[in-house]
Design an enzyme around this catalytic site. Sequence first.
Site, PDB file in Angstrom:
ATOM      1  N   GLY A 166       0.850  -1.186   0.000  1.00 54.50           N
ATOM      2  CA  GLY A 166       0.000   0.000   0.000  1.00 54.50           C
ATOM      3  C   GLY A 166       0.884   1.235   0.000  1.00 54.50           C
ATOM      4  CB  VAL A 173       0.619   6.167   5.559  1.00 53.36           C
ATOM      5  CG1 VAL A 173       1.558   5.689   6.655  1.00 53.36           C
ATOM      6  CG2 VAL A 173      -0.414   7.114   6.129  1.00 53.36           C
ATOM      7  N   GLY A 174       2.123   4.912   3.121  1.00 50.87           N
ATOM      8  CA  GLY A 174       3.104   3.934   2.629  1.00 50.87           C
ATOM      9  C   GLY A 174       4.173   4.575   1.747  1.00 50.87           C
ATOM     10  CG  ASP A 210      -0.877   0.895  -4.152  1.00 44.65           C
ATOM     11  OD1 ASP A 210      -0.751   1.467  -3.054  1.00 44.65           O
ATOM     12  OD2 ASP A 210      -1.935   0.881  -4.810  1.00 44.65           O
ATOM     13  NE  ARG A 225      -6.895   6.458  14.518  1.00 39.91           N
ATOM     14  CZ  ARG A 225      -7.046   7.486  15.362  1.00 39.91           C
ATOM     15  NH1 ARG A 225      -8.077   7.529  16.184  1.00 39.91           N
ATOM     16  NH2 ARG A 225      -6.166   8.471  15.378  1.00 39.91           N
ATOM     17  CG  ASN A 264      -9.517  -0.597   5.275  1.00 42.64           C
ATOM     18  OD1 ASN A 264      -9.524  -0.404   4.050  1.00 42.64           O
ATOM     19  ND2 ASN A 264      -9.197   0.348   6.134  1.00 42.64           N
ATOM     20  CB  VAL A 306       0.098   1.132   9.263  1.00 45.77           C
ATOM     21  CG1 VAL A 306      -0.258   2.620   9.366  1.00 45.77           C
ATOM     22  CG2 VAL A 306       1.581   0.915   9.593  1.00 45.77           C
ATOM     23  CG  ASN A 318      -6.606   3.122  11.542  1.00 47.48           C
ATOM     24  OD1 ASN A 318      -6.172   2.630  12.577  1.00 47.48           O
ATOM     25  ND2 ASN A 318      -6.237   4.325  11.097  1.00 47.48           N
ATOM     26  CG  HIS A 337      -4.236   3.764  16.413  1.00 46.50           C
ATOM     27  ND1 HIS A 337      -3.635   4.914  16.856  1.00 46.50           N
ATOM     28  CD2 HIS A 337      -4.463   3.935  15.085  1.00 46.50           C
ATOM     29  CE1 HIS A 337      -3.492   5.747  15.840  1.00 46.50           C
ATOM     30  NE2 HIS A 337      -3.998   5.187  14.752  1.00 46.50           N
TER      31      HIS A 337
HETATM   32  N1  LIG Z   1      -2.058   3.151  12.609  1.00 50.86           N
HETATM   33  C1  LIG Z   1      -1.838   4.451  12.403  1.00 50.86           C
HETATM   34  O1  LIG Z   1      -1.274   5.157  13.251  1.00 50.86           O
HETATM   35  C2  LIG Z   1      -2.268   5.075  11.125  1.00 50.86           C
HETATM   36  C3  LIG Z   1      -3.083   4.371  10.272  1.00 50.86           C
HETATM   37  N2  LIG Z   1      -3.448   4.893   9.063  1.00 50.86           N
HETATM   38  C4  LIG Z   1      -4.232   4.039   8.186  1.00 50.86           C
HETATM   39  O2  LIG Z   1      -3.384   3.577   7.133  1.00 50.86           O
HETATM   40  C5  LIG Z   1      -4.191   3.244   5.998  1.00 50.86           C
HETATM   41  C6  LIG Z   1      -3.614   3.891   4.735  1.00 50.86           C
HETATM   42  O3  LIG Z   1      -3.770   5.292   4.817  1.00 50.86           O
HETATM   43  P1  LIG Z   1      -3.313   6.248   3.593  1.00 50.86           P
HETATM   44  O4  LIG Z   1      -1.942   5.889   3.172  1.00 50.86           O
HETATM   45  O5  LIG Z   1      -3.622   7.625   3.993  1.00 50.86           O
HETATM   46  O6  LIG Z   1      -4.330   5.784   2.460  1.00 50.86           O
HETATM   47  P2  LIG Z   1      -4.123   5.896   0.861  1.00 50.86           P
HETATM   48  O7  LIG Z   1      -5.463   5.717   0.259  1.00 50.86           O
HETATM   49  O8  LIG Z   1      -3.334   7.103   0.528  1.00 50.86           O
HETATM   50  O9  LIG Z   1      -3.207   4.631   0.531  1.00 50.86           O
HETATM   51  C7  LIG Z   1      -3.698   3.325   0.627  1.00 50.86           C
HETATM   52  C8  LIG Z   1      -3.134   2.561  -0.538  1.00 50.86           C
HETATM   53  O10 LIG Z   1      -3.526   1.188  -0.407  1.00 50.86           O
HETATM   54  C9  LIG Z   1      -3.671   0.696  -1.732  1.00 50.86           C
HETATM   55  N3  LIG Z   1      -4.452  -0.548  -1.722  1.00 50.86           N
HETATM   56  C10 LIG Z   1      -5.775  -0.698  -1.521  1.00 50.86           C
HETATM   57  N4  LIG Z   1      -6.101  -2.007  -1.599  1.00 50.86           N
HETATM   58  C11 LIG Z   1      -4.954  -2.681  -1.843  1.00 50.86           C
HETATM   59  C12 LIG Z   1      -4.642  -4.052  -2.012  1.00 50.86           C
HETATM   60  N5  LIG Z   1      -5.589  -4.996  -1.940  1.00 50.86           N
HETATM   61  N6  LIG Z   1      -3.354  -4.393  -2.258  1.00 50.86           N
HETATM   62  C13 LIG Z   1      -2.391  -3.438  -2.338  1.00 50.86           C
HETATM   63  N7  LIG Z   1      -2.638  -2.129  -2.185  1.00 50.86           N
HETATM   64  C14 LIG Z   1      -3.892  -1.755  -1.933  1.00 50.86           C
HETATM   65  C15 LIG Z   1      -4.362   1.827  -2.473  1.00 50.86           C
HETATM   66  O11 LIG Z   1      -4.214   1.702  -3.873  1.00 50.86           O
HETATM   67  C16 LIG Z   1      -3.639   3.042  -1.905  1.00 50.86           C
HETATM   68  O12 LIG Z   1      -2.552   3.431  -2.703  1.00 50.86           O
HETATM   69  C17 LIG Z   1      -5.611   3.697   6.354  1.00 50.86           C
HETATM   70  O13 LIG Z   1      -6.377   2.607   6.811  1.00 50.86           O
HETATM   71  C18 LIG Z   1      -5.378   4.693   7.484  1.00 50.86           C
HETATM   72  O14 LIG Z   1      -6.506   4.846   8.299  1.00 50.86           O
HETATM   73  C19 LIG Z   1      -3.035   6.130   8.657  1.00 50.86           C
HETATM   74  C20 LIG Z   1      -2.240   6.880   9.489  1.00 50.86           C
HETATM   75  C21 LIG Z   1      -1.807   6.428  10.797  1.00 50.86           C
HETATM   76  O1  LIG Z   2      -6.859   9.183  12.382  1.00 56.59           O
HETATM   77  C1  LIG Z   2      -6.761   8.460  11.369  1.00 56.59           C
HETATM   78  O2  LIG Z   2      -7.729   8.030  10.743  1.00 56.59           O
HETATM   79  C2  LIG Z   2      -5.377   8.089  10.915  1.00 56.59           C
HETATM   80  C3  LIG Z   2      -4.643   7.578  12.085  1.00 56.59           C
HETATM   81  O3  LIG Z   2      -4.875   6.492  12.551  1.00 56.59           O
HETATM   82  C4  LIG Z   2      -3.781   8.510  12.794  1.00 56.59           C
HETATM   83  O4  LIG Z   2      -3.233   9.462  12.213  1.00 56.59           O
HETATM   84  O5  LIG Z   2      -3.603   8.295  13.999  1.00 56.59           O
END
Ligand SMILES: NC(=O)C1=CN([C@@H]2O[C@H](COP(=O)(O)OP(=O)(O)OC[C@H]3O[C@@H](n4cnc5c(N)ncnc54)[C@H](O)[C@@H]3O)[C@@H](O)[C@H]2O)C=CC1
Ligand SMILES: O=C([O-])CC(=O)C(=O)O
Length: 288
Positions: A8, A12-13, A33, A83, A90, A111, A113, A165
């Site tokens: 992904g 973030v990735g 991705d 989340r 997801n 990572v 959610n 989280h």
């Molecule tokens: N645990 C934490 O502290 C945090 C968690 N997150 C979570 O991380 C996740 C990603 O967030 P973003 O990068 O902002 O989203 P984004 O939409 O920018 O990136 C997600 C990527 O996953 C890809 N993707 C979707 N299905 C896929 C699959 N089956 N195989 C491979 N790639 C696939 C998409 O094409 C996209 O490029 C979200 O669920 C977000 O809530 C985000 C920030 C902090």
């Molecule tokens: O808040 C969200 O959806 C993304 C996340 O997990 C974070 O930045 O902590």
Amino acid sequence: MSSLAVIGTGRVGGEVAFLAAALGLADELILCDAVKPLERAQVLDISHAAYDVTIETDPALLRDADVCIFTAGRPRTPDVKTRADLLTVNLPVIDDCCRALRGFGGVLITVTNPMDVNNFLFSRCLDLEPSRCVGFGGQLDSARFALRLAKEGIAGGPAFILGEHGEHQVPVFSRLGTGVPVEKREAVLTALRGASMEVIKGKGGTAFGPAAHITRLAETVLSDRRDEVVPCSCIVDGEYGLSGLSIGLPARVGRDGVEEIVEWDLDEWETAKLNEAAGFIKKLCRDA
Ligand SMILES: NC(=O)C1=CN([C@@H]2O[C@H](COP(=O)(O)OP(=O)(O)OC[C@H]3O[C@@H](n4cnc5c(N)ncnc54)[C@H](O)[C@@H]3O)[C@@H](O)[C@H]2O)C=CC1
Ligand SMILES: O=C([O-])CC(=O)C(=O)O
């Protein structure tokens, strides 16, 4: 040779992959991705930075990566309140990627959610040792907690967030070395629950904060540095009286993942919040 995979490569990735290359975290990066033009663009863009790293995209290489950072799936938008609300959307992504990761034996950093639930599901569906599944979020939440404490003029440290989280995060006040009354604790907790939404509303999603802490966590794993206690989501087997879920706890992390869950004496307020968080995560797991 060390290898780091990122599944992904979106907001973030992509940031994590770039930082990993810039910091020289691994000799090889494996980027995957579902959207191939995006994947290709991220590979090219990082390559143009001319860091000394090999970048691959063959999914067959994933199973042999030392560390895999899982950031695939939908993020929150301002209309998604919590989340946990991302669970249904997801789940198919987790399911899909379990197939791609079949046979993986490294350390998985989840990572996506709702992170605690997804971390637990990965361990089950990949038949991966629970200690190899490390959920990310606690370090980021703890950094936000430290900022909030400074803003409130509450001195002391260290600032740790345990629990979910998400809405059921558990700020640890009892280790600050300064008494904080319950009303103040609740007010801080309310502010923390909204900490990321301001970023999401302003720029579409959180990126720099998560990416900085994710790469630190990956570095801790790859360098087998077990000296530091980090808050991360761990699959429990009796620790803190909990089992059958993944939840944020203090842990020592190394090359094999969670090396030790550190048991702290939490006070009554914190223990009640941790048990509430566990109940909430378990319910989500049952719904999954
Ligand atoms: N645990 C934490 O502290 C945090 C968690 N997150 C979570 O991380 C996740 C990603 O967030 P973003 O990068 O902002 O989203 P984004 O939409 O920018 O990136 C997600 C990527 O996953 C890809 N993707 C979707 N299905 C896929 C699959 N089956 N195989 C491979 N790639 C696939 C998409 O094409 C996209 O490029 C979200 O669920 C977000 O809530 C985000 C920030 C902090
Ligand atoms: O808040 C969200 O959806 C993304 C996340 O997990 C974070 O930045 O902590």
